[in-house]
Design a protein around this motif. Structure first.
Motif, short mmCIF file in Angstrom:
data_model
loop_
_atom_site.label_atom_id
_atom_site.label_comp_id
_atom_site.label_asym_id
_atom_site.label_seq_id
_atom_site.Cartn_x
_atom_site.Cartn_y
_atom_site.Cartn_z
N GLY A 87 49.20 1.04 62.06
CA GLY A 87 48.99 -0.31 62.45
C GLY A 87 47.86 -0.91 61.32
N THR A 88 47.47 -0.24 60.58
CA THR A 88 46.56 -0.26 59.34
C THR A 88 47.73 -1.71 58.26
OG1 THR A 88 44.77 0.14 59.73
CG2 THR A 88 45.06 -0.66 57.53
N ALA A 89 49.18 -0.72 58.29
CA ALA A 89 50.14 -0.93 57.31
C ALA A 89 51.24 -2.08 58.69
CB ALA A 89 51.13 -0.11 57.11
N MET A 90 50.66 -2.23 58.72
CA MET A 90 51.49 -3.10 60.23
C MET A 90 50.57 -4.20 60.21
SD MET A 90 53.39 -1.52 63.81
CE MET A 90 53.57 -2.77 64.37
N GLY A 91 49.69 -4.47 59.86
CA GLY A 91 48.41 -5.62 59.71
C GLY A 91 48.15 -6.41 58.57
N TRP A 92 48.84 -5.81 57.94
CA TRP A 92 48.71 -5.57 56.14
C TRP A 92 50.16 -6.17 55.60
CZ3 TRP A 92 51.23 -5.99 51.93
CH2 TRP A 92 51.15 -5.97 50.78
N LEU A 93 51.36 -6.31 56.68
CA LEU A 93 51.97 -6.66 56.46
C LEU A 93 51.90 -8.57 57.22
CD1 LEU A 93 54.82 -3.72 57.10
CD2 LEU A 93 54.46 -4.94 55.11
N ILE A 94 51.49 -8.09 58.07
CA ILE A 94 51.56 -9.45 59.01
C ILE A 94 50.60 -10.30 58.11
CG2 ILE A 94 50.40 -9.99 60.43
CD1 ILE A 94 51.07 -8.04 62.19
N TYR A 95 49.24 -9.59 57.22
CA TYR A 95 49.13 -10.63 56.34
C TYR A 95 49.86 -10.82 55.35
CZ TYR A 95 46.34 -10.37 52.00
OH TYR A 95 45.95 -11.01 50.31
N ARG A 96 50.19 -10.67 54.55
CA ARG A 96 51.21 -10.95 53.87
C ARG A 96 52.15 -11.92 54.35
NH1 ARG A 96 50.64 -10.00 47.94
NH2 ARG A 96 52.90 -9.56 47.48
N PHE A 97 52.55 -12.14 55.47
CA PHE A 97 53.57 -12.61 55.64
C PHE A 97 52.97 -14.19 56.19
CE2 PHE A 97 55.63 -14.91 59.32
CZ PHE A 97 56.46 -15.26 58.72
N VAL A 98 51.64 -14.38 56.46
CA VAL A 98 50.77 -15.12 56.69
C VAL A 98 49.60 -15.66 55.66
CG1 VAL A 98 50.70 -14.87 58.95
CG2 VAL A 98 48.77 -14.57 57.73
N ARG A 99 50.31 -15.00 54.92
CA ARG A 99 49.05 -15.25 53.36
C ARG A 99 49.77 -16.94 52.96
NH1 ARG A 99 48.27 -12.13 48.25
NH2 ARG A 99 46.84 -13.83 46.77
N PRO A 100 50.61 -17.13 52.73
CA PRO A 100 51.65 -18.33 51.57
C PRO A 100 51.03 -19.46 52.36
CG PRO A 100 53.17 -16.44 51.83
CD PRO A 100 51.96 -15.56 52.56
N PHE A 101 50.58 -19.49 53.83
CA PHE A 101 50.89 -20.20 54.83
C PHE A 101 49.11 -20.77 54.97
CE2 PHE A 101 54.48 -18.19 56.19
CZ PHE A 101 55.53 -19.36 55.72
N LEU A 102 48.14 -20.78 54.50
CA LEU A 102 47.46 -20.32 54.78
C LEU A 102 46.30 -21.53 53.49
CD1 LEU A 102 46.04 -17.19 56.76
CD2 LEU A 102 46.42 -19.06 57.52
#
Length: 191
Positions: A176-191
């Motif tokens: 779950g932590t790894a999946m959350g980090w991957l989501i962070y990595r995906f949305v980070r450029p849009f923030l």
């Protein structure tokens, strides 16, 4: 005249003439509010020079709230005495045994998917508040450590609790932590 089997006659005698109002504030809400107030007092008094923005304080507040919820879900309530009806504590040190046992059962979503979902916010929020966690491996190791700490606490108090130490929970929380980090990595450029 009330007969046996009527809802009102079987109810608590003090509640016969009153309707029970829904509980507006539960203990989890109180824990979160208390934790946030304490966090804000410490954060704003000791580290006010390091606060970069109100957004940072908001993200940190969300993270503190999330951590309180995780602790509440995984460790509370702690019974003071052994009670009838609580399952006896069990310990699982064998990887994948609980996962394989629950595949195809009604508990699969609650136990397996629930443990993964529980730690997705950990992996997502950590990089926002802790620069070291912007590295995938470090973020996953932090999630592993936190999950191991929670499960170890459950192991230490398992004689008094209905909570269970399960190595599969550690594995699923880390995923779950790894999946959350991957989501962070995906949305980070849009923030």
């Amino acid at each position: 005249m009330k007969k046996a089997g009527d809802k009102e006659s079987d109810a608590d005698p003090y509640m016969i003439h009153t309707r029970r109002k829904p509980q507006l504030i539960d203990f989890e809400t109180i824990y979160i509010l208390f934790g946030l107030v304490l966090f804000w007092m410490i954060r704003l008094s000791l580290f006010k020079g390091s606060l970069r923005s109100k957004t940072q304080l908001a993200v940190e507040s969300i993270f503190v709230s999330y951590c309180i919820v995780v602790l509440g879900m995984t460790l509370l309530p702690i019974p003071i005495e052994e009670r009838e009806g609580f399952p006896k504590p069990s310990i699982n040190f064998i990887p994948f045994s609980t996962i394989l046992e629950l595949v195809g059962s009604g508990l699969f979503l609650k136990q397996i998917v629930g443990n993964i979902i529980l730690f997705i916010p950990m992996g997502f929020l950590l990089p926002f508040i802790w620069q070291m966690a912007r590295d995938f491996l470090k973020a996953v190791l932090i999630g592993l450590f936190i999950s191991l700490t929670v499960e170890s606490t459950q192991l230490l108090v398992s004689d008094y609790m209905y909570k269970v130490f399960d190595v599969d929970d550690i594995l699923l929380n880390t995923i779950g932590t790894a999946m959350g980090w991957l989501i962070y990595r995906f949305v980070r450029p849009f923030l």
